[in-house]
Design an enzyme around this catalytic site. Structure first.
Site, PDB file in Angstrom:
ATOM      1  NE  ARG A  24      -3.862  -0.630   1.610  1.00  0.00           N
ATOM      2  CZ  ARG A  24      -4.378  -1.433   2.537  1.00  0.00           C
ATOM      3  NH1 ARG A  24      -4.363  -1.075   3.806  1.00  0.00           N
ATOM      4  NH2 ARG A  24      -4.907  -2.578   2.199  1.00  0.00           N
ATOM      5  NE  ARG A  43      13.712  -7.108  10.131  1.00  0.00           N
ATOM      6  CZ  ARG A  43      13.533  -8.049  11.051  1.00  0.00           C
ATOM      7  NH1 ARG A  43      12.367  -8.627  11.195  1.00  0.00           N
ATOM      8  NH2 ARG A  43      14.511  -8.395  11.842  1.00  0.00           N
ATOM      9  NE  ARG A  87      -3.003   2.099  12.547  1.00  0.00           N
ATOM     10  CZ  ARG A  87      -3.256   1.146  11.642  1.00  0.00           C
ATOM     11  NH1 ARG A  87      -2.463   0.976  10.603  1.00  0.00           N
ATOM     12  NH2 ARG A  87      -4.317   0.361  11.761  1.00  0.00           N
ATOM     13  N   GLY A  89      -4.933   3.305   8.222  1.00  0.00           N
ATOM     14  CA  GLY A  89      -5.166   1.865   8.296  1.00  0.00           C
ATOM     15  C   GLY A  89      -6.630   1.506   8.127  1.00  0.00           C
ATOM     16  CD  GLU A 179      -5.328   0.742  15.604  1.00  0.00           C
ATOM     17  OE1 GLU A 179      -4.438   1.070  14.803  1.00  0.00           O
ATOM     18  OE2 GLU A 179      -5.131   0.622  16.847  1.00  0.00           O
ATOM     19  CG  MET A 180      -4.654  -5.235  15.336  1.00  0.00           C
ATOM     20  SD  MET A 180      -4.331  -6.855  14.648  1.00  0.00           S
ATOM     21  CE  MET A 180      -3.747  -7.712  16.097  1.00  0.00           C
ATOM     22  CD  GLU A 181      -1.405  -1.951  13.249  1.00  0.00           C
ATOM     23  OE1 GLU A 181      -2.530  -1.417  13.135  1.00  0.00           O
ATOM     24  OE2 GLU A 181      -1.177  -3.121  12.906  1.00  0.00           O
ATOM     25  CB  SER A 203     -11.639  -3.015   6.265  1.00  0.00           C
ATOM     26  OG  SER A 203     -11.216  -3.561   7.499  1.00  0.00           O
ATOM     27  CG  ASP A 204     -13.432  -6.084   9.384  1.00  0.00           C
ATOM     28  OD1 ASP A 204     -12.417  -5.659   8.800  1.00  0.00           O
ATOM     29  OD2 ASP A 204     -13.452  -6.397  10.578  1.00  0.00           O
TER      30      ASP A 204
HETATM   31  N1  HPA Z   1      -9.341  -6.523  14.212  1.00  0.00           N
HETATM   32  C1  HPA Z   1      -8.175  -5.895  14.283  1.00  0.00           C
HETATM   33  N2  HPA Z   1      -7.719  -5.108  13.335  1.00  0.00           N
HETATM   34  C2  HPA Z   1      -8.476  -4.936  12.257  1.00  0.00           C
HETATM   35  C3  HPA Z   1      -9.709  -5.558  12.121  1.00  0.00           C
HETATM   36  C4  HPA Z   1     -10.152  -6.390  13.159  1.00  0.00           C
HETATM   37  O1  HPA Z   1     -11.246  -6.974  13.109  1.00  0.00           O
HETATM   38  N3  HPA Z   1     -10.209  -5.212  10.912  1.00  0.00           N
HETATM   39  C5  HPA Z   1      -9.321  -4.377  10.343  1.00  0.00           C
HETATM   40  N4  HPA Z   1      -8.265  -4.208  11.152  1.00  0.00           N
END
Ligand code: HPA
Length: 234
Positions: A24, A43, A87, A89, A179-181, A203-204
């Site tokens: 991306r 990497r 960020r 995302g 999210e995770m960051e 995104s979901d």
């Molecule tokens: N969980 C964590 N991070 C994400 C998710 C999720 O369901 N969807 C998009 N990023």
């Protein structure tokens, strides 16, 4: 050159856009930046530097999760004199009030992560965005009449889990998405007194199971990418 980034000093701009995915980052460099140069591929985490509307901007990937963005953001702030990281995302919505493609400007990231405590002694599960980028993003979206929700989110270390219920930390703190960051990015920026913001496209939608399809994904992210680029102009 830092431990995880091969760029030479001066090859990275003061303003950075940071998607999770290296491809991306390449897509943004190819489609939005003029004269983009690949300045690091250690990497296969690509960093590009180019021009957007006459201003130098870099775009580089964070990888997935708080530990990964914790490494890249720290090296960018401390070894490349980066001022601001936005960020960009995706997130999973915890509520069906959010729709696919909605964009969130994160005001606070809540997390069970020990990153902020063990890295910097911040004994809180809430990290706020840092510096002026958050306000600039809100202002830019208003000027462009672009819908944007400022909200708290959950930065989780877990993508797959046994029982899918909304985690307690998210329920207790009105986190609208996961999210995770963002948490470790904001913690690093806070410790170093730098600027950090986080834009997320839904995104979901977790309660309904709706998802952006793989071929929708690229196009779906354009409004967020444009908002981040416009907000990076100083
Ligand atoms: N969980 C964590 N991070 C994400 C998710 C999720 O369901 N969807 C998009 N990023």
């Amino acid at each position: 050159m830092s431990v995880h980034i091969a760029a030479k000093p001066g090859e990275i701009a003061k303003q950075i856009l940071m998607p999770g995915d290296p491809l991306r980052a390449k897509y943004i460099a190819d489609n939005y930046l003029q004269n983009a140069q690949l300045v690091s591929s250690t990497r296969n985490i690509y960093f590009y530097t180019g021009n957007y509307k006459g201003q130098q901007i870099s775009v580089g990937a964070s990888g997935m999760g708080c530990p990964s963005i914790g490494i890249y953001s720290y090296e960018l702030y401390t070894e490349y004199e980066v001022d601001s990281i936005i960020r960009i995302g995706t997130c999973g919505a915890y509520t069906a009030d959010l729709k696919l493609f909605d964009i969130i400007n994160v005001d606070n990231a809540y997390s069970e992560s020990s990153f902020a405590l063990y890295a910097w002694g911040f004994d809180e599960n809430r990290m706020p965005h840092q510096g002026k980028a958050f306000d600039k993003i809100n202002l830019t979206s208003q000027q462009n009449k672009q819908a944007l929700l400022a909200a708290s989110i959950h930065s989780s270390d877990i993508f797959y889990r046994k029982n899918w219920d909304i985690p307690v930390i998210a329920k207790d703190n009105n986190c609208v998405a996961v999210e995770m960051e963002a948490f470790s990015l904001f913690a690093n920026a806070r410790h170093l007194q730098k600027t950090a913001a986080c834009l997320l496209t839904v995104s979901d939608v977790i309660p309904t199971g709706e998802k952006i399809s793989a071929d929708q994904r690229e196009k779906a992210l354009h409004p967020m990418i444009e908002l981040a680029l416009e907000s990076s102009l100083v």
